[in-house]
Write a protein that holds these residues in place. Structure first.
Motif, PDB file in Angstrom:
ATOM      1  N   TYR A  64      20.242  30.361  10.999  1.00  0.00           N
ATOM      2  CA  TYR A  64      19.986  29.610   9.768  1.00  0.00           C
ATOM      3  C   TYR A  64      21.210  29.613   8.851  1.00  0.00           C
ATOM      4  CZ  TYR A  64      15.094  29.634  11.273  1.00  0.00           C
ATOM      5  OH  TYR A  64      13.929  29.461  11.979  1.00  0.00           O
ATOM      6  N   THR A 110       4.740  29.434  13.797  1.00  0.00           N
ATOM      7  CA  THR A 110       5.779  29.269  12.768  1.00  0.00           C
ATOM      8  C   THR A 110       5.793  27.825  12.255  1.00  0.00           C
ATOM      9  OG1 THR A 110       7.510  28.760  14.380  1.00  0.00           O
ATOM     10  CG2 THR A 110       7.263  31.068  13.757  1.00  0.00           C
ATOM     11  N   LEU A 111       5.412  26.878  13.140  1.00  0.00           N
ATOM     12  CA  LEU A 111       5.380  25.471  12.732  1.00  0.00           C
ATOM     13  C   LEU A 111       4.265  25.248  11.722  1.00  0.00           C
ATOM     14  CD1 LEU A 111       6.353  22.573  13.012  1.00  0.00           C
ATOM     15  CD2 LEU A 111       4.818  22.287  14.954  1.00  0.00           C
ATOM     16  N   LEU A 121      10.249  25.248  -0.363  1.00  0.00           N
ATOM     17  CA  LEU A 121      10.959  25.461   0.897  1.00  0.00           C
ATOM     18  C   LEU A 121      10.483  24.467   1.952  1.00  0.00           C
ATOM     19  CD1 LEU A 121      12.762  27.102   2.822  1.00  0.00           C
ATOM     20  CD2 LEU A 121      10.782  28.522   3.297  1.00  0.00           C
ATOM     21  N   HIS A 133      16.537  25.284  17.992  1.00  0.00           N
ATOM     22  CA  HIS A 133      15.513  25.491  16.959  1.00  0.00           C
ATOM     23  C   HIS A 133      14.155  24.953  17.441  1.00  0.00           C
ATOM     24  CE1 HIS A 133      14.203  26.088  12.872  1.00  0.00           C
ATOM     25  NE2 HIS A 133      14.078  24.802  12.586  1.00  0.00           N
ATOM     26  N   TYR A 168      12.706  37.371   8.937  1.00  0.00           N
ATOM     27  CA  TYR A 168      13.480  36.719   9.992  1.00  0.00           C
ATOM     28  C   TYR A 168      14.251  37.780  10.756  1.00  0.00           C
ATOM     29  CZ  TYR A 168      12.723  32.094   7.886  1.00  0.00           C
ATOM     30  OH  TYR A 168      12.159  30.944   7.413  1.00  0.00           O
ATOM     31  N   LEU A 197      25.475  20.969  15.110  1.00  0.00           N
ATOM     32  CA  LEU A 197      24.203  20.753  14.413  1.00  0.00           C
ATOM     33  C   LEU A 197      23.124  20.318  15.409  1.00  0.00           C
ATOM     34  CD1 LEU A 197      22.633  20.495  11.718  1.00  0.00           C
ATOM     35  CD2 LEU A 197      23.411  18.145  11.600  1.00  0.00           C
ATOM     36  N   TYR A 201      17.822  23.242  -2.212  1.00  0.00           N
ATOM     37  CA  TYR A 201      17.416  24.353  -1.333  1.00  0.00           C
ATOM     38  C   TYR A 201      18.268  25.595  -1.608  1.00  0.00           C
ATOM     39  CZ  TYR A 201      17.317  27.101   2.990  1.00  0.00           C
ATOM     40  OH  TYR A 201      17.242  28.142   3.894  1.00  0.00           O
ATOM     41  N   HIS A 212      12.766  21.638   3.467  1.00  0.00           N
ATOM     42  CA  HIS A 212      12.999  21.729   4.913  1.00  0.00           C
ATOM     43  C   HIS A 212      12.701  20.399   5.604  1.00  0.00           C
ATOM     44  CE1 HIS A 212      11.791  22.376   9.119  1.00  0.00           C
ATOM     45  NE2 HIS A 212      12.848  23.169   9.149  1.00  0.00           N
ATOM     46  N   ARG A 217      16.140  35.011  -2.842  1.00  0.00           N
ATOM     47  CA  ARG A 217      15.584  34.896  -1.488  1.00  0.00           C
ATOM     48  C   ARG A 217      16.669  34.891  -0.424  1.00  0.00           C
ATOM     49  NH1 ARG A 217      14.314  30.911   2.190  1.00  0.00           N
ATOM     50  NH2 ARG A 217      12.426  31.279   3.375  1.00  0.00           N
ATOM     51  N   GLN A 276      17.589  34.729  14.046  1.00  0.00           N
ATOM     52  CA  GLN A 276      17.200  33.655  13.125  1.00  0.00           C
ATOM     53  C   GLN A 276      18.128  33.633  11.917  1.00  0.00           C
ATOM     54  OE1 GLN A 276      13.104  35.110  12.874  1.00  0.00           O
ATOM     55  NE2 GLN A 276      12.433  32.996  13.125  1.00  0.00           N
ATOM     56  N   HIS A 302       5.922  30.647   3.315  1.00  0.00           N
ATOM     57  CA  HIS A 302       6.917  29.620   3.019  1.00  0.00           C
ATOM     58  C   HIS A 302       6.471  28.858   1.773  1.00  0.00           C
ATOM     59  CE1 HIS A 302       8.912  30.516   6.683  1.00  0.00           C
ATOM     60  NE2 HIS A 302       8.021  29.987   7.470  1.00  0.00           N
ATOM     61  N   ASN A 355      15.074  17.681   4.642  1.00  0.00           N
ATOM     62  CA  ASN A 355      16.346  17.927   5.325  1.00  0.00           C
ATOM     63  C   ASN A 355      16.288  17.459   6.781  1.00  0.00           C
ATOM     64  OD1 ASN A 355      19.029  19.362   5.622  1.00  0.00           O
ATOM     65  ND2 ASN A 355      17.794  20.443   7.143  1.00  0.00           N
ATOM     66  N   PHE A 383      18.024  36.623   4.462  1.00  0.00           N
ATOM     67  CA  PHE A 383      19.068  36.358   5.456  1.00  0.00           C
ATOM     68  C   PHE A 383      20.076  37.499   5.613  1.00  0.00           C
ATOM     69  CE2 PHE A 383      17.500  32.242   3.972  1.00  0.00           C
ATOM     70  CZ  PHE A 383      17.140  31.664   5.178  1.00  0.00           C
TER      71      PHE A 383
HETATM   72  C1  HEM Z   1      11.265  18.245  13.618  1.00  0.00           C
HETATM   73  C2  HEM Z   1      12.250  19.122  13.499  1.00  0.00           C
HETATM   74  C3  HEM Z   1      12.061  20.534  12.998  1.00  0.00           C
HETATM   75  C4  HEM Z   1      11.036  21.401  13.138  1.00  0.00           C
HETATM   76  C5  HEM Z   1       9.739  21.164  13.899  1.00  0.00           C
HETATM   77  C6  HEM Z   1      11.382  22.622  12.446  1.00  0.00           C
HETATM   78  C7  HEM Z   1      10.595  23.732  12.306  1.00  0.00           C
HETATM   79  C8  HEM Z   1      10.899  24.880  11.597  1.00  0.00           C
HETATM   80  C9  HEM Z   1      10.056  26.024  11.456  1.00  0.00           C
HETATM   81  C10 HEM Z   1       8.693  26.157  12.086  1.00  0.00           C
HETATM   82  C11 HEM Z   1      10.713  26.945  10.719  1.00  0.00           C
HETATM   83  C12 HEM Z   1      10.223  28.335  10.338  1.00  0.00           C
HETATM   84  C13 HEM Z   1      10.716  29.289  11.375  1.00  0.00           C
HETATM   85  C14 HEM Z   1      10.060  30.649  11.237  1.00  0.00           C
HETATM   86  O1  HEM Z   1       9.343  30.915  10.278  1.00  0.00           O
HETATM   87  O2  HEM Z   1      10.296  31.466  12.136  1.00  0.00           O
HETATM   88  C15 HEM Z   1      11.973  26.381  10.344  1.00  0.00           C
HETATM   89  C16 HEM Z   1      12.913  26.990   9.543  1.00  0.00           C
HETATM   90  C17 HEM Z   1      14.163  26.486   9.294  1.00  0.00           C
HETATM   91  N1  HEM Z   1      14.655  25.298   9.788  1.00  0.00           N
HETATM   92 FE1  HEM Z   1      13.631  23.890  10.852  1.00  0.00          FE
HETATM   93  N2  HEM Z   1      12.614  22.476  11.916  1.00  0.00           N
HETATM   94  C18 HEM Z   1      13.072  21.222  12.231  1.00  0.00           C
HETATM   95  C19 HEM Z   1      14.271  20.670  11.895  1.00  0.00           C
HETATM   96  C20 HEM Z   1      15.275  21.349  11.263  1.00  0.00           C
HETATM   97  C21 HEM Z   1      16.576  20.802  11.001  1.00  0.00           C
HETATM   98  C22 HEM Z   1      17.035  19.397  11.385  1.00  0.00           C
HETATM   99  C23 HEM Z   1      17.267  21.766  10.361  1.00  0.00           C
HETATM  100  C24 HEM Z   1      18.683  21.752   9.873  1.00  0.00           C
HETATM  101  C25 HEM Z   1      19.577  21.041  10.407  1.00  0.00           C
HETATM  102  C26 HEM Z   1      16.415  22.917  10.201  1.00  0.00           C
HETATM  103  C27 HEM Z   1      16.769  24.088   9.599  1.00  0.00           C
HETATM  104  C28 HEM Z   1      15.947  25.148   9.344  1.00  0.00           C
HETATM  105  C29 HEM Z   1      16.300  26.299   8.539  1.00  0.00           C
HETATM  106  C30 HEM Z   1      17.656  26.542   7.856  1.00  0.00           C
HETATM  107  C31 HEM Z   1      15.175  27.120   8.495  1.00  0.00           C
HETATM  108  C32 HEM Z   1      15.041  28.416   7.702  1.00  0.00           C
HETATM  109  C33 HEM Z   1      14.519  27.995   6.329  1.00  0.00           C
HETATM  110  C34 HEM Z   1      14.356  29.136   5.347  1.00  0.00           C
HETATM  111  O3  HEM Z   1      13.551  30.045   5.594  1.00  0.00           O
HETATM  112  O4  HEM Z   1      15.022  29.099   4.295  1.00  0.00           O
HETATM  113  N3  HEM Z   1      15.210  22.630  10.768  1.00  0.00           N
HETATM  114  N4  HEM Z   1      12.075  25.125  10.918  1.00  0.00           N
END
Ligand code: HEM
Length: 205
Positions: A129, A193-194, A16, A183, A121, A176, A79, A20, A88, A125, A12, A23, A93
């Protein structure tokens, strides 16, 4: 963009991770202040508990909402621009198909979906996403109608008038929140992943 050398690469990239987390913060502020705004004039037969809303009162909530909307929209555009121009978006995706999503969902439910490669992904996923990207776009567009109804007549008509836009805005918010809930469960199930989303994981590609 294919990588031919076996150089270490973050799964990542920094842009990104930054967009992220910004956001996530913007969404938290938008949703909780939005609930307070909703409470001032509920659309349905319920209100959100004030204790989980932001702003203290209607005017305070509106100020949070209007401040964070710029943040959400500009951060979202950055983004999307990075994703589009680097290729990307297509790489990460797509392809995605209903059959593929169902296949991966079924595999996930049976515990047979691997997470070894964080650069890839699965189709569930991808779908989730892409869905949330479109959902946020819909939230911003319906929000524009609620904010400046007279200035966006075409958008207003497309979203079934001012009252229609209010409902679209509400349901897009609900979807959402549902996305975020699922998520977070997914992240809790695969904690590595985190870590990758916080520090970027060095991987051989
Ligand atoms: C505290 C809150 C959040 C945590 C802990 C979190 C955690 C993560 C993690 C660990 C990933 C990577 C997943 C992977 O690699 O399999 C991810 C990806 C993503 N998350 Fe979150 N997320 C949070 C909030 C949000 C929110 C609020 C949104 C949108 C409303 C969001 C949208 C996304 C998207 C779109 C991706 C894919 C990003 C990319 O690769 O371009 N996340 N998130």
């Amino acid at each position: 963009m294919s990588q031919t050398t076996a150089s270490p690469k973050a799964s990542h990239p920094r842009w990104l991770r930054l967009t992220h987390w910004l956001n996530a913060l913007a969404v938290l502020v938008m949703v909780t202040s939005g609930w307070r705004i909703y409470n001032a004039s509920p659309l349905y037969d319920f209100s959100f508990p004030n204790s989980i809303t932001l702003g203290g009162w209607l005017a305070g909530a509106l100020q949070w909402h209007f401040a964070a909307m710029w943040f959400l929209a500009i951060n979202g555009l950055i983004y999307l621009a990075f994703n589009l121009f680097s290729g990307r978006l297509k790489r990460r995706f797509f392809p995605v198909s209903p059959k593929g999503v169902l296949h991966d969902l079924w595999a996930a439910l049976r515990g047979k979906l691997g997470h070894a490669d964080l650069n890839h992904y699965n189709q569930v996923q991808r779908f989730a996403y892409l869905f949330v990207m479109v959902d946020i776009l819909l939230l911003v567009l319906s929000g524009l109608v609620l904010w400046k109804s007279v200035q966006f007549p075409l958008l207003r008509e497309l979203l079934f008038g001012y009252e229609g836009a209010r409902r679209v805005h509400f349901f897009a918010m609900a979807l959402l929140v549902a996305f975020v809930a699922v998520h977070l469960v997914m992240v809790a199930l695969v904690p590595k992943t985190l870590w990758a989303m916080i520090v970027g994981r060095k991987e051989q590609v």
